[in-house]
Design a protein around this motif. Structure first.
Motif, PDB file in Angstrom:
ATOM      1  N   ALA A  36     -57.697  -0.956-100.369  1.00 59.08           N
ATOM      2  CA  ALA A  36     -58.642  -2.150-100.502  1.00 59.08           C
ATOM      3  C   ALA A  36     -59.655  -1.802-100.573  1.00 59.08           C
ATOM      4  CB  ALA A  36     -58.164  -2.854 -99.283  1.00 59.08           C
ATOM      5  N   ASP A  37     -60.559  -2.670-100.829  1.00 57.83           N
ATOM      6  CA  ASP A  37     -62.172  -2.552-101.363  1.00 57.83           C
ATOM      7  C   ASP A  37     -63.032  -3.254 -99.983  1.00 57.83           C
ATOM      8  OD1 ASP A  37     -61.710  -5.135-101.841  1.00 57.83           O
ATOM      9  OD2 ASP A  37     -63.405  -5.630-103.667  1.00 57.83           O
ATOM     10  N   SER A  38     -64.346  -3.092 -99.982  1.00 54.77           N
ATOM     11  CA  SER A  38     -64.790  -3.563 -98.391  1.00 54.77           C
ATOM     12  C   SER A  38     -64.647  -5.473 -99.013  1.00 54.77           C
ATOM     13  CB  SER A  38     -66.797  -3.069 -99.046  1.00 54.77           C
ATOM     14  OG  SER A  38     -66.564  -2.276 -99.584  1.00 54.77           O
ATOM     15  N   ALA A  39     -64.337  -6.396 -99.910  1.00 57.00           N
ATOM     16  CA  ALA A  39     -64.210  -7.079-100.110  1.00 57.00           C
ATOM     17  C   ALA A  39     -62.722  -7.602 -98.746  1.00 57.00           C
ATOM     18  CB  ALA A  39     -64.183  -8.386-101.117  1.00 57.00           C
ATOM     19  N   VAL A  40     -61.678  -7.116 -99.289  1.00 52.65           N
ATOM     20  CA  VAL A  40     -60.357  -6.895 -98.569  1.00 52.65           C
ATOM     21  C   VAL A  40     -60.782  -6.433 -97.456  1.00 52.65           C
ATOM     22  CG1 VAL A  40     -57.926  -6.212 -98.581  1.00 52.65           C
ATOM     23  CG2 VAL A  40     -59.350  -6.896-100.875  1.00 52.65           C
ATOM     24  N   LYS A  41     -60.977  -5.786 -96.941  1.00 50.23           N
ATOM     25  CA  LYS A  41     -61.729  -5.298 -95.246  1.00 50.23           C
ATOM     26  C   LYS A  41     -62.210  -6.318 -94.631  1.00 50.23           C
ATOM     27  CE  LYS A  41     -60.465  -0.869 -96.206  1.00 50.23           C
ATOM     28  NZ  LYS A  41     -61.405   1.082 -96.971  1.00 50.23           N
ATOM     29  N   GLU A  42     -63.126  -6.824 -95.747  1.00 54.30           N
ATOM     30  CA  GLU A  42     -63.735  -7.848 -94.095  1.00 54.30           C
ATOM     31  C   GLU A  42     -63.099  -9.001 -93.826  1.00 54.30           C
ATOM     32  OE1 GLU A  42     -67.520  -8.383 -97.407  1.00 54.30           O
ATOM     33  OE2 GLU A  42     -68.251  -6.693 -96.975  1.00 54.30           O
ATOM     34  N   SER A  43     -61.415  -8.768 -94.588  1.00 53.89           N
ATOM     35  CA  SER A  43     -60.711  -9.956 -94.338  1.00 53.89           C
ATOM     36  C   SER A  43     -60.759 -10.616 -93.096  1.00 53.89           C
ATOM     37  CB  SER A  43     -59.914  -9.816 -94.822  1.00 53.89           C
ATOM     38  OG  SER A  43     -58.112  -9.464 -94.673  1.00 53.89           O
ATOM     39  N   LYS A  74     -57.093  -2.740-104.505  1.00 53.62           N
ATOM     40  CA  LYS A  74     -56.786  -4.584-104.591  1.00 53.62           C
ATOM     41  C   LYS A  74     -58.676  -4.337-104.201  1.00 53.62           C
ATOM     42  CE  LYS A  74     -52.260  -2.668-102.948  1.00 53.62           C
ATOM     43  NZ  LYS A  74     -52.512  -0.990-103.035  1.00 53.62           N
ATOM     44  N   GLU A  75     -58.587  -5.585-104.884  1.00 54.97           N
ATOM     45  CA  GLU A  75     -60.401  -5.952-104.787  1.00 54.97           C
ATOM     46  C   GLU A  75     -60.281  -7.412-104.109  1.00 54.97           C
ATOM     47  OE1 GLU A  75     -61.768  -7.339-108.426  1.00 54.97           O
ATOM     48  OE2 GLU A  75     -63.164  -5.769-107.494  1.00 54.97           O
ATOM     49  N   GLY A  76     -61.107  -7.918-104.047  1.00 54.10           N
ATOM     50  CA  GLY A  76     -61.718  -9.639-103.989  1.00 54.10           C
ATOM     51  C   GLY A  76     -61.457  -9.886-102.418  1.00 54.10           C
ATOM     52  N   SER A  77     -61.656 -11.358-102.376  1.00 56.47           N
ATOM     53  CA  SER A  77     -61.210 -12.248-100.732  1.00 56.47           C
ATOM     54  C   SER A  77     -60.376 -13.219-100.975  1.00 56.47           C
ATOM     55  CB  SER A  77     -62.426 -12.673-100.023  1.00 56.47           C
ATOM     56  OG  SER A  77     -62.518 -13.427-101.761  1.00 56.47           O
ATOM     57  N   ALA A  78     -59.397 -12.525-102.357  1.00 59.95           N
ATOM     58  CA  ALA A  78     -57.902 -13.660-102.214  1.00 59.95           C
ATOM     59  C   ALA A  78     -56.884 -13.297-100.861  1.00 59.95           C
ATOM     60  CB  ALA A  78     -57.442 -14.145-103.855  1.00 59.95           C
ATOM     61  N   TYR A  79     -56.922 -12.036-100.385  1.00 59.28           N
ATOM     62  CA  TYR A  79     -55.753 -11.681 -99.866  1.00 59.28           C
ATOM     63  C   TYR A  79     -56.004 -12.460 -98.235  1.00 59.28           C
ATOM     64  CZ  TYR A  79     -54.299  -8.374-103.908  1.00 59.28           C
ATOM     65  OH  TYR A  79     -54.631  -7.916-104.767  1.00 59.28           O
ATOM     66  N   ASP A  80     -56.585 -13.092 -98.024  1.00 63.03           N
ATOM     67  CA  ASP A  80     -57.067 -13.887 -96.340  1.00 63.03           C
ATOM     68  C   ASP A  80     -56.107 -14.446 -96.353  1.00 63.03           C
ATOM     69  OD1 ASP A  80     -59.886 -12.752 -96.490  1.00 63.03           O
ATOM     70  OD2 ASP A  80     -60.505 -14.507 -96.828  1.00 63.03           O
ATOM     71  N   LEU A  81     -55.712 -15.365 -96.991  1.00 63.72           N
ATOM     72  CA  LEU A  81     -54.679 -16.404 -96.056  1.00 63.72           C
ATOM     73  C   LEU A  81     -53.273 -15.690 -96.262  1.00 63.72           C
ATOM     74  CD1 LEU A  81     -53.292 -19.380 -95.807  1.00 63.72           C
ATOM     75  CD2 LEU A  81     -53.416 -19.922 -98.027  1.00 63.72           C
TER      76      LEU A  81
END
Length: 513
Positions: A36-43, A74-81
């Motif tokens: 996972a990239d940084s945006a995913v980890k920040e979730s 995997k990148e981005g913030s779309a995995y939050d939900l």
């Protein structure tokens, strides 16, 4: 307890399913594994704030989020939900009636639990249907785009609380339905610009009609204020309407690039892209660490307009050469190769010289000796080789501007273009890779563009007297075939060749002499 659901990652214009598993157990700390990239980890922080906002708790235990397959980035913030819902189920804070495993869930959470729109929804929705999932839960602002794909339940949610209520069975959310065909056919003929508002320039309109009918690339050369940009903006209005498969393919590219906007659905009109001449190589053809489509892919099935062509960096123009031939662009990185479609019509414009008034009927050119040729040499021969029509634009006279006579409308021109394209569709019905005259390879040109003895003599004379280069030969034959199609003729006649020959201005050895 283990909770499991599904998300998706977009590569190029296609999506791959991602399995999201969450386990809450003994220990401490929050871990996300699976490249996972940084945006995913920040979730972790977004999810925790959202849960607290709705009076749920982030488990003070060891939380492991696994995103499989682990070798796909995997990148981005779309995995939050999906992560938030799996944490709640795994920690037994909710009891789901609708099984999380039956749905693909995507969405970015804000700190107050609201859902923000995401990119690449259409390719994900297509993959959801292909994989046989029951439905797709996503932000409400993206729902219309996903609902283009039929036979799946598109569940629009605006907050984390709404998603929880849906899966617990406390509230019913009606799947969104969009009548794709009705939406497509009611908007595909709406254009802001029309050729009937252009006074004069009949010869330029004719050249652009030929370009549209055969899918030919064209360049307009003329002084400032002659109307080059105005004419280019109207070309999409005379192109044949998008077919439904073309519209879906175009929408996928714009979805991946995040260019659709909120509450958007199907792209029903041919795209028109006009990047500034300061554009970089990567922005034009696509690229980046995680490859994204560039302007040539965003212009897929439409027009790429390059205004003031010599002002573009030479390296930028040279990277277009291969996509112009292959109608696609491949972007290679150390860990992946992504392919984006790039079947576009290139329309370019330029001044004939730095001052802009070379060959002007009234104003005198002030450029020194050799300056005009040096200016034209900014555009390489191989790139010019891929442009079929060279059109000289002259200024409009006062009488033409002041005239109240109505010009021919785009709808009238489009009718002729569609008829010419129908002839080409019939001609190339056995070859799925070719559907316009401009796409013919040299061996097919010799077979299809046969000319009579008088035509051969005319072409020989033109090449000798006008100093046309050898590369102009195939281009003239292709354009003359299109002119014949517009005239409804099965044969290429002498008058068709004569008209095609005049569209090779820049090939004349003495043009900038």
């Amino acid at each position: 307890m283990l909770a499991k659901t599904f998300g998706s990652a977009v590569y190029g214009v296609n999506a791959k399913m991602i399995t999201i598993e969450v386990q809450v157990g003994q220990g401490m700390h929050f871990h996300i594994v699976g490249l996972a990239d940084s945006a995913v980890k920040e979730s972790e922080h977004r999810v925790e704030a959202s849960l607290k906002y709705f009076n749920y708790k982030m488990p003070r235990q060891k939380v492991v989020v696994n995103m499989a397959p682990a070798d796909i980035r995997k990148e981005g913030s779309a995995y939050d939900l999906p992560i938030a819902l799996c944490i709640l189920e795994s920690s037994e804070q909710i009891s789901t009636v609708h099984n999380l495993k039956d749905y693909v869930i995507m969405g970015e959470l804000s700190l107050d639990g609201k859902l923000r729109p995401i990119k690449g929804v259409l390719p994900i929705a297509i993959e959801v249907r292909k994989q046989g999932f029951k439905g797709f839960v996503l932000p409400a602002e993206n729902a219309r785009e996903a609902a283009i794909v039929n036979n799946i339940d598109v569940i629009p949610v605006e907050t984390l609380e709404e998603a929880i209520a849906f899966f617990e069975g406390k509230s019913a959310i009606e799947p969104l339905f969009v009548d794709t065909r009705d939406l497509f056919f009611t908007t595909q003929n709406e254009y802001d610009a029309d050729f009937e508002h252009v006074q004069g320039q009949e010869n330029i309109k004719r050249a652009l009609e030929i370009a549209a009918a055969g899918g030919h690339n064209a360049i307009m050369i003329g002084p400032p204020g002659a109307g080059k940009t105005m004419l280019a903006k109207r070309i999409p209005s005379i192109l044949p309407p998008l077919s439904l498969p073309e519209a879906l393919e175009t929408t996928k590219i714009h979805s991946v690039a995040g260019k659709l906007g909120t509450n958007a659905a199907l792209v029903s009109r041919r795209p028109y892209r006009a990047p500034h001449h300061s554009i970089s190589d990567a922005a034009l053809v696509g690229g980046g660490g995680f490859p994204q489509p560039g302007e040539i892919s965003l212009a897929h099935n439409g027009i790429l307009f390059l205004d003031e062509l010599p002002e573009f960096k030479r390296t930028v123009l040279e990277v277009m050469r291969q996509p112009l031939e292959e109608r696609k662009v491949s972007i290679s990185r150390a860990k992946m190769t992504v392919e984006f479609p790039a079947n576009f019509m290139l329309i370019a414009s330029m001044n004939p010289c730095p001052c802009g008034y070379y060959n002007h009927p009234d104003k005198e050119c002030v450029c020194g000796p050799g300056v005009v040729q040096k200016y034209l040499n900014k555009i390489s021969g191989p790139l010019l080789d891929r442009i079929d029509l060279h059109v000289e634009v002259t200024p409009v006279t006062f009488d033409q501007i002041a005239s109240t006579r109505k010009s021919e409308s785009s709808a009238q021109i489009r009718e002729r273009v569609i008829k010419a394209r129908e002839r080409q569709t019939e001609r190339f019905k056995d070859n799925k890779e070719i559907y316009s005259n401009a796409m013919m390879p040299p061996e097919m040109v010799k077979k299809i563009c046969t000319i009579e003895t008088a035509g051969t003599a005319l072409l020989r004379t033109a090449m000798d007297r006008l100093g046309l280069s050898a590369r102009a030969y195939d281009r003239i034959l292709k354009v003359s075939r299109t002119i014949a199609d517009l005239a409804g003729s099965d044969d290429i006649r002498v008058e068709h060749l004569a008209e095609a020959i005049q569209y090779r201005s820049l090939d004349r050895e003495n043009w900038a002499g």
